[in-house]
Design a protein around this motif. Structure first.
Motif, PDB file in Angstrom:
ATOM      1  N   ASP A 242      15.525  53.277 -91.981  1.00  0.00           N
ATOM      2  CA  ASP A 242      15.807  54.008 -90.742  1.00  0.00           C
ATOM      3  C   ASP A 242      16.030  53.091 -89.544  1.00  0.00           C
ATOM      4  OD1 ASP A 242      13.240  53.106 -90.313  1.00  0.00           O
ATOM      5  OD2 ASP A 242      12.322  55.089 -90.135  1.00  0.00           O
ATOM      6  N   GLU A 243      16.028  51.776 -89.753  1.00  0.00           N
ATOM      7  CA  GLU A 243      16.343  50.829 -88.695  1.00  0.00           C
ATOM      8  C   GLU A 243      17.822  50.458 -88.691  1.00  0.00           C
ATOM      9  OE1 GLU A 243      13.716  47.569 -89.401  1.00  0.00           O
ATOM     10  OE2 GLU A 243      11.953  48.629 -88.594  1.00  0.00           O
TER      11      GLU A 243
ATOM     12  N   GLU B 109      18.551  60.207 -96.676  1.00  0.00           N
ATOM     13  CA  GLU B 109      17.389  59.766 -97.444  1.00  0.00           C
ATOM     14  C   GLU B 109      17.607  58.297 -97.784  1.00  0.00           C
ATOM     15  OE1 GLU B 109      16.473  62.098-100.851  1.00  0.00           O
ATOM     16  OE2 GLU B 109      16.691  64.018 -99.798  1.00  0.00           O
ATOM     17  N   TYR B 110      16.532  57.555 -97.917  1.00  0.00           N
ATOM     18  CA  TYR B 110      16.640  56.128 -98.197  1.00  0.00           C
ATOM     19  C   TYR B 110      16.101  55.836 -99.595  1.00  0.00           C
ATOM     20  CZ  TYR B 110      17.433  56.135 -93.198  1.00  0.00           C
ATOM     21  OH  TYR B 110      17.938  56.410 -91.960  1.00  0.00           O
ATOM     22  N   PRO B 111      16.631  54.799-100.225  1.00  0.00           N
ATOM     23  CA  PRO B 111      16.281  54.534-101.614  1.00  0.00           C
ATOM     24  C   PRO B 111      14.953  53.825-101.787  1.00  0.00           C
ATOM     25  CG  PRO B 111      17.814  52.873-100.827  1.00  0.00           C
ATOM     26  CD  PRO B 111      17.654  53.866 -99.705  1.00  0.00           C
ATOM     27  N   THR B 112      14.453  53.894-103.004  1.00  0.00           N
ATOM     28  CA  THR B 112      13.346  53.037-103.434  1.00  0.00           C
ATOM     29  C   THR B 112      13.929  51.987-104.378  1.00  0.00           C
ATOM     30  OG1 THR B 112      12.836  54.515-105.286  1.00  0.00           O
ATOM     31  CG2 THR B 112      11.615  54.838-103.237  1.00  0.00           C
ATOM     32  N   ILE B 113      13.278  50.821-104.427  1.00  0.00           N
ATOM     33  CA  ILE B 113      13.724  49.728-105.294  1.00  0.00           C
ATOM     34  C   ILE B 113      12.669  49.504-106.360  1.00  0.00           C
ATOM     35  CG2 ILE B 113      14.359  47.281-105.369  1.00  0.00           C
ATOM     36  CD1 ILE B 113      15.243  47.526-102.453  1.00  0.00           C
ATOM     37  N   ILE B 114      13.112  49.342-107.599  1.00  0.00           N
ATOM     38  CA  ILE B 114      12.190  49.182-108.714  1.00  0.00           C
ATOM     39  C   ILE B 114      11.391  47.883-108.595  1.00  0.00           C
ATOM     40  CG2 ILE B 114      13.883  48.000-110.181  1.00  0.00           C
ATOM     41  CD1 ILE B 114      11.326  50.576-111.414  1.00  0.00           C
ATOM     42  N   ASP B 115      10.133  47.932-108.969  1.00  0.00           N
ATOM     43  CA  ASP B 115       9.321  46.724-109.096  1.00  0.00           C
ATOM     44  C   ASP B 115       9.855  45.944-110.299  1.00  0.00           C
ATOM     45  OD1 ASP B 115       7.395  44.814-109.735  1.00  0.00           O
ATOM     46  OD2 ASP B 115       5.720  46.109-109.191  1.00  0.00           O
ATOM     47  N   PRO B 116      10.330  44.705-110.116  1.00  0.00           N
ATOM     48  CA  PRO B 116      10.925  43.959-111.232  1.00  0.00           C
ATOM     49  C   PRO B 116      10.017  43.835-112.445  1.00  0.00           C
ATOM     50  CG  PRO B 116      11.390  42.854-109.163  1.00  0.00           C
ATOM     51  CD  PRO B 116      10.419  43.959-108.851  1.00  0.00           C
TER      52      PRO B 116
ATOM     53  N   PHE C  85      15.183  38.403-100.817  1.00  0.00           N
ATOM     54  CA  PHE C  85      16.099  38.226 -99.693  1.00  0.00           C
ATOM     55  C   PHE C  85      15.714  39.145 -98.533  1.00  0.00           C
ATOM     56  CE2 PHE C  85      20.330  38.288 -97.599  1.00  0.00           C
ATOM     57  CZ  PHE C  85      20.575  36.923 -97.554  1.00  0.00           C
ATOM     58  N   LEU C  86      15.372  40.382 -98.830  1.00  0.00           N
ATOM     59  CA  LEU C  86      14.963  41.318 -97.781  1.00  0.00           C
ATOM     60  C   LEU C  86      13.682  40.833 -97.106  1.00  0.00           C
ATOM     61  CD1 LEU C  86      15.607  44.764 -99.533  1.00  0.00           C
ATOM     62  CD2 LEU C  86      17.033  43.644 -97.806  1.00  0.00           C
ATOM     63  N   ASN C  87      12.740  40.352 -97.885  1.00  0.00           N
ATOM     64  CA  ASN C  87      11.479  39.865 -97.316  1.00  0.00           C
ATOM     65  C   ASN C  87      11.696  38.656 -96.413  1.00  0.00           C
ATOM     66  OD1 ASN C  87       9.742  41.779 -98.416  1.00  0.00           O
ATOM     67  ND2 ASN C  87       9.414  40.612-100.294  1.00  0.00           N
ATOM     68  N   SER C  88      12.651  37.805 -96.761  1.00  0.00           N
ATOM     69  CA  SER C  88      12.873  36.592 -95.968  1.00  0.00           C
ATOM     70  C   SER C  88      13.404  36.912 -94.577  1.00  0.00           C
ATOM     71  CB  SER C  88      13.825  35.649 -96.691  1.00  0.00           C
ATOM     72  OG  SER C  88      15.128  36.188 -96.760  1.00  0.00           O
ATOM     73  N   TYR C  89      14.026  38.100 -94.420  1.00  0.00           N
ATOM     74  CA  TYR C  89      14.532  38.511 -93.101  1.00  0.00           C
ATOM     75  C   TYR C  89      13.722  39.668 -92.520  1.00  0.00           C
ATOM     76  CZ  TYR C  89      18.483  35.430 -93.881  1.00  0.00           C
ATOM     77  OH  TYR C  89      19.266  34.313 -94.087  1.00  0.00           O
ATOM     78  N   ASN C  90      12.557  39.913 -93.105  1.00  0.00           N
ATOM     79  CA  ASN C  90      11.643  40.952 -92.613  1.00  0.00           C
ATOM     80  C   ASN C  90      12.323  42.326 -92.525  1.00  0.00           C
ATOM     81  OD1 ASN C  90       9.386  39.159 -92.201  1.00  0.00           O
ATOM     82  ND2 ASN C  90      10.453  38.373 -90.400  1.00  0.00           N
ATOM     83  N   VAL C  91      13.144  42.618 -93.514  1.00  0.00           N
ATOM     84  CA  VAL C  91      13.802  43.922 -93.575  1.00  0.00           C
ATOM     85  C   VAL C  91      12.940  44.842 -94.424  1.00  0.00           C
ATOM     86  CG1 VAL C  91      15.857  45.184 -94.338  1.00  0.00           C
ATOM     87  CG2 VAL C  91      16.086  42.887 -93.333  1.00  0.00           C
ATOM     88  N   LYS C  92      12.553  45.954 -93.849  1.00  0.00           N
ATOM     89  CA  LYS C  92      11.654  46.856 -94.570  1.00  0.00           C
ATOM     90  C   LYS C  92      12.411  47.655 -95.630  1.00  0.00           C
ATOM     91  CE  LYS C  92      11.634  51.025 -91.669  1.00  0.00           C
ATOM     92  NZ  LYS C  92      10.781  51.975 -90.908  1.00  0.00           N
ATOM     93  N   PHE C  93      11.712  47.961 -96.715  1.00  0.00           N
ATOM     94  CA  PHE C  93      12.256  48.765 -97.811  1.00  0.00           C
ATOM     95  C   PHE C  93      11.085  49.402 -98.539  1.00  0.00           C
ATOM     96  CE2 PHE C  93      11.328  44.570 -99.436  1.00  0.00           C
ATOM     97  CZ  PHE C  93      10.750  44.810-100.668  1.00  0.00           C
ATOM     98  N   THR C  94      11.398  50.352 -99.404  1.00  0.00           N
ATOM     99  CA  THR C  94      10.354  51.028-100.167  1.00  0.00           C
ATOM    100  C   THR C  94      10.420  50.568-101.617  1.00  0.00           C
ATOM    101  OG1 THR C  94      10.534  52.987 -98.743  1.00  0.00           O
ATOM    102  CG2 THR C  94       9.446  53.258-100.884  1.00  0.00           C
TER     103      THR C  94
END
Length: 293
Positions: free
Chosen positions: A39-40, A138-145, A281-290
């Protein structure tokens, strides 16, 4: 199997149209896909969707050098006309220099100026300026690898089989669609494929990330690049990147017009950006995700 997951994925999956004007005046347009992430206003797609921007910046310098050299020759009073022609023939321009490029992110007036790209893994993220989500978003969820296993049925979603034509308006310096009624709305196309294995490319040049793809038993289609690869729950397992061609190791003989030839046989499989790389990659730029636990 994917009916409900498809309904969910359509909420966060959108088309992106790439448009290019070349030095010779010709215009091309291509279709890809991107994913609304949070939502950002953050989105994710594949890096090659942005190649027009990279090419335009590079070609701008080349064009400037060419036109400066051309001007130096044409304004040289010490050269005859024939000498100028000879000199100009030695610095011929590249007709496929990109002079203008634009990306249309699923709707008018959506602007993304901030991108981060991991070229080795063909992955990119960007942030929409002044983001205002649609009410049904709605925003997606990403699978735990760690929860991934080969054999899982997955679905790719994107926008293939839909030609796009555009022109460049010289007076406004803007791209314009040709026959908008035939272009919009842009249809989606889902395609199922099994998760077969991981494909590794080692480490990124900076050593921060694993270059990692998931392989699916069906190819990715043109127009699906940047789109989600998701399971029956609608959870993202990857971002579609490209198609790989696996040699099957046999060459049947084919006769055409009395001539016998051998043809190599290949299996076309899809490659998508692996969630392990996406998450890092998302964590390195502090981008939030579920994350789907």
């Amino acid at each position: 199997m994917f009916v409900e997951a498809y309904k969910k994925a359509t909420k966060f999956t959108q088309p992106v149209i790439s448009m290019f004007r070349y030095y010779d005046g010709t215009v091309e347009a291509g279709l890809g896909t991107f994913i609304h992430l949070n939502d950002e206003g953050w989105i994710m797609t594949v890096g090659h969707i942005l190649h027009g921007i990279v090419a335009s910046n590079q070609h701008k310098l080349e064009i400037q050098r060419y036109e400066a050299s051309k001007k130096q020759i044409t304004e040289n009073q010490q050269l005859t006309e024939d000498q100028k022609k000879v000199a100009l023939s030695k610095i011929m321009p590249n007709n496929k220099w990109v002079t203008h490029t634009s990306l249309w992110w699923g709707a008018d007036n959506i602007i993304i100026n901030q991108f981060h790209v991991m070229g080795e893994n063909d992955f990119a993220i960007g942030k929409i300026e002044n983001y205002k989500p649609a009410p049904e978003m709605e925003y997606p969820t990403i699978i735990d690898p760690s929860k991934m296993s080969p054999g899982r049925s997955l679905c790719k979603l994107g926008h293939p089989f839909h030609p796009i034509k555009a022109n460049f308006n010289y007076s406004t310096q803007r791209f314009e669609f040709v026959d908008v009624k035939k272009i919009l709305p842009i249809p989606r196309f889902p395609m199922e494929g099994m998760y077969t294995r991981n494909v590794s490319g080692g480490k990124s040049k900076d050593g921060k990330y694993d270059i990692l793809f998931i392989e699916t038993s069906t190819p990715g289609l043109k127009g699906q690049s940047g789109g989600p690869i998701f399971d029956p729950d609608g959870t993202i397992w990857g971002v579609q990147s490209k198609t790989n061609f696996l040699d099957l190791g046999f060459t049947p003989k084919i006769e055409r017009n009395g001539i016998v030839t051998e043809e190599n046989q290949f299996l076309n499989v899809g490659l998508g950006v692996h969630p392990k790389t996406i998450i890092a990659f998302l964590n390195s730029y502090n981008v939030k995700f579920t994350l789907k636990e």
